[in-house]
Design an enzyme around this catalytic site. Structure first.
Site, short mmCIF file in Angstrom:
data_model
loop_
_atom_site.label_atom_id
_atom_site.label_comp_id
_atom_site.label_asym_id
_atom_site.label_seq_id
_atom_site.Cartn_x
_atom_site.Cartn_y
_atom_site.Cartn_z
N CYS A 152 -0.43 4.23 1.97
CA CYS A 152 -0.31 4.13 3.43
C CYS A 152 1.12 4.42 3.89
O CYS A 152 1.32 5.00 4.95
CB CYS A 152 -0.65 2.72 3.92
SG CYS A 152 -2.19 2.07 3.32
N ASP A 153 2.09 3.95 3.13
CA ASP A 153 3.44 3.84 3.68
C ASP A 153 4.51 4.70 3.00
O ASP A 153 5.60 4.85 3.55
CB ASP A 153 3.88 2.37 3.63
CG ASP A 153 2.89 1.45 4.35
OD1 ASP A 153 2.15 1.98 5.21
OD2 ASP A 153 2.83 0.26 4.05
N CYS A 159 0.84 -1.20 0.00
CA CYS A 159 0.00 0.00 0.00
C CYS A 159 0.87 1.24 0.00
O CYS A 159 1.34 1.69 1.05
CB CYS A 159 -0.92 0.00 1.22
SG CYS A 159 -1.92 1.48 1.33
#
Lengths: 312, 109
Positions: free
Chosen positions: A137-138, A134
């Protein structure tokens, strides 16, 4: 045991659209979601190919709106994973989750697909410490650092382009020498000064320790050359597998594990419908998944009318 | 429903390490969609575990030190501490039943 008219397994685009149609037809509707409503789009930064949004739309926001729309018409959402699905002798379905059992007159499975894993040493141990599926997200944790993105399809390029906003260099590692990704994404990636393409190459191992990923060990599939690339993160986008384990033994699956359905999303089991990425020959596009969800809900609606005329 | 309080790099020692009760910290950032899904679940848990465990949030954009000290490279991440020691790490969004199981495991260690 609580009984619904229509139970929907999976709250992505297909499931939320099916829920909207089912609830709007005044059917008692429930959506089971094991993770995040929106499914794959929930972690997509900008969805550019959903009609009606010329500027693009944030995937999470779009999913939340779909959820609100379904709930507005009365759909219930339960955040729990459906573990088993079976059909009772009276034709109704029984679903079990961690929290308990439910019954439904019709079921629409829209469980989607999950990103594949590389299956190499270090992958599991370093998940959450630099190994990621992801980017939205990261990626921000790798500001100014070099990262690897594995894959050659739309997801790899799309997510890689997102990562390049933060990373100083994005090494795209692809096992072939051509990309499957759509032309517009290829153009953007080629024009991006932070993108480096590493062709004909596979990841053999992900190295790292408690502090996180420190590099990947690579192998050229043509020359068998091996080397180590120091990176602080590995984003993996090497295709997907359908979440069809609930359907195994219940309906026909194709060679890839996708459920066989007809053009109205009906399976070989009356009252059981399958829509979205988990069905055979899916276009794997949000708008197509939503269309599938609507088709399945209408077919389920007709099934309920015919099978339970007294309840209508 | 009690929204968990925001803590910072500066308050981490007093809020978490020195806490008599076990602590759960929800690491999040405004740009992270899944974090927005976790937040209400954590808020519910903070009600259910009231008196047994303290629940806090930390914005990783504004507080770089603690996330880097615990090697956080992915959010949402929930860390569980007992007597100042890290007892559990939960990465990514999980259903509430899963979270309760992981919390109970960490508390029994």
């Amino acid at each position: 045991m609580k009984e619904y008219d229509i139970a929907i397994v999976g709250g992505g685009g297909a499931g939320l659209t099916a829920a909207l149609y089912a609830a709007r037809a005044r059917r008692q509707t429930v959506v089971f979601e094991r993770k995040i409503t929106g499914g794959q789009i929930a972690t997509t930064d900008i969805v550019e190919n959903f009609p009606g949004f010329p500027e693009g739309v944030n995937g999470f926001d779009l999913a939340q709106r779909m959820l609100q729309q379904a709930e507005k018409f009365g759909a219930e959402t339960l955040y729990d994973e459906v573990r088993t699905l079976c059909r009772d002798d009276d034709g109704r379905f029984r679903l079990t989750t961690e929290a308990g059992g439910y019954r439904a007159k019709a079921v629409v499975v829209t469980a989607g697909a999950d990103y594949n894993r590389l299956g190499v040493p270090g992958e599991t141990e370093l998940t959450g410490r630099g190994v990621s599926w992801c980017a939205t997200c990261d990626a921000a944790f790798f500001k100014g650092q070099e990262v690897a993105v594995v894959g050659g399809g739309d997801s790899a390029l799309d997510e890689g382009l997102f990562v390049s906003r933060y990373a100083s260099r994005v090494h795209l590692i692809h096992r072939r020498d051509t990309l499957r990704a759509s032309e517009i994404l290829q153009e953007r990636a080629r024009a991006n000064p932070r993108f480096t393409f590493t062709w004909d190459t596979v990841v053999e191992r992900i190295a790292g320790d408690e502090a996180g990923v420190s590099g990947v060990e690579l192998r050229n599939v043509r020359t068998d050359a091996r080397w180590r690339l120091p990176v602080s993160a590995v984003f993996i986008f090497i295709g997907q597998s359908p979440n069809s384990h609930l359907l195994r033994g219940l309906v026909d699956l194709d060679g890839g594990g996708h459920a066989r359905v007809d053009l109205r999303m009906r399976t070989s089991v009356p009252g059981l419908f399958v829509a979205g990425d988990v069905r055979t020959q899916a276009a794997r596009q949000l708008v197509a998944a939503c269309g599938d969800g609507a088709t399945a809900a209408l077919a389920a609606e007709q099934y309920l009318d015919e099978t339970y005329p007294e309840a209508g | 429903m009690a929204e968990p309080r925001e803590i910072t790099d500066q308050s981490f020692e007093t809020d978490v390490v020195a806490s008599e009760l076990p602590v759960l910290v929800d690491f999040w950032a405004p740009w992270c969609g899944p974090c927005r899904m976790v937040a209400p679940v954590v808020a519910e848990l903070s009600d259910e575990y009231a008196g047994k465990m303290n629940f806090f949030k930390m914005n990783t954009d504004e507080n770089p030190q603690v996330p880097s000290r615990f090697g956080i490279r992915s959010i949402p991440t929930l860390l569980i501490f007992k007597s100042g020691e890290l007892k559990g790490t939960i990465v990514g969004f999980r259903p509430k039943s899963d979270l309760k199981k992981r919390i109970d495991e960490a508390l029994s260690v």
